[in-house]
Enzyme design. Sequence first.
Site, mmCIF file in Angstrom:
data_model
loop_
_atom_site.group_PDB
_atom_site.id
_atom_site.type_symbol
_atom_site.label_atom_id
_atom_site.label_comp_id
_atom_site.label_asym_id
_atom_site.label_seq_id
_atom_site.Cartn_x
_atom_site.Cartn_y
_atom_site.Cartn_z
ATOM 1 C CE LYS A 12 -4.011 -2.109 2.271
ATOM 2 N NZ LYS A 12 -5.064 -1.908 3.290
ATOM 3 C CG HIS A 118 -5.554 -6.006 -0.137
ATOM 4 N ND1 HIS A 118 -6.715 -6.052 0.610
ATOM 5 C CD2 HIS A 118 -5.761 -6.798 -1.224
ATOM 6 C CE1 HIS A 118 -7.599 -6.820 -0.032
ATOM 7 N NE2 HIS A 118 -7.041 -7.284 -1.138
HETATM 8 P P1 CMP Z 1 -7.375 -4.585 3.563
HETATM 9 O O1 CMP Z 1 -6.821 -5.933 3.850
HETATM 10 O O2 CMP Z 1 -6.801 -3.834 2.429
HETATM 11 O O3 CMP Z 1 -8.958 -4.705 3.364
HETATM 12 C C1 CMP Z 1 -9.828 -3.636 3.610
HETATM 13 C C2 CMP Z 1 -9.149 -2.504 4.305
HETATM 14 O O4 CMP Z 1 -10.020 -1.626 4.969
HETATM 15 C C3 CMP Z 1 -8.267 -3.048 5.406
HETATM 16 O O5 CMP Z 1 -7.165 -3.706 4.865
HETATM 17 C C4 CMP Z 1 -7.976 -1.799 6.194
HETATM 18 O O6 CMP Z 1 -6.937 -1.051 5.615
HETATM 19 C C5 CMP Z 1 -9.293 -1.057 6.041
HETATM 20 N N1 CMP Z 1 -10.091 -1.172 7.257
HETATM 21 C C6 CMP Z 1 -10.709 -2.269 7.715
HETATM 22 N N2 CMP Z 1 -11.363 -1.994 8.857
HETATM 23 C C7 CMP Z 1 -11.151 -0.688 9.100
HETATM 24 C C8 CMP Z 1 -11.559 0.196 10.131
HETATM 25 N N3 CMP Z 1 -12.318 -0.218 11.133
HETATM 26 N N4 CMP Z 1 -11.151 1.478 10.071
HETATM 27 C C9 CMP Z 1 -10.367 1.903 9.033
HETATM 28 N N5 CMP Z 1 -9.957 1.110 8.027
HETATM 29 C C10 CMP Z 1 -10.348 -0.173 8.078
#
Ligand code: CMP
Length: 141
Positions: A12, A118
Amino acid sequence: MKTLQRTLTIVKPDAVRKNAVGDIIEQFEKNNFRILAMKMLEINKHQAEQFYAVHAGRPFYNSLTDFMSSGPIVALALEKEEAIADLRKLMGATNPANAEEGTIRKKWATNIEHNAIHGSDAEDTARFELSFFFAGYELAK
Ligand code: CMP
């Protein structure tokens, strides 16, 4: 029997800004993931919204998609037996406050949103996410 799987991972914008790309790719190789394809690119807000469409309506959707379109990212297609689960183990918990020692998020993530990496969470999302970033001909044989 373990099955050979493919998964999509993204380094990221926060991790790219920290010059963590090389370290994170080294972790993939040390953990026996085969890199099938890799590209550095920037996505715009609309593309980030499409990629994270499954989270549309969640309170963090707007800032997540702002963040993911805020600078360069590195997308990789990885292959390994049990690649999806193994990558998620190597990444660590979404919230780095809960990530185990030795995981990528423990080392590089700042907070739950700026969490360095991710990884696809299931076979159907891996298929969608791989095809989002890579055409079939771009994947190593
Ligand atoms: P990722 O694995 O990229 O999948 C979805 C993304 O949303 C996650 O990683 C986080 O970066 C983001 N995310 C998930 N939950 C939250 C939260 N409660 N607050 C802010 N960002 C979140």
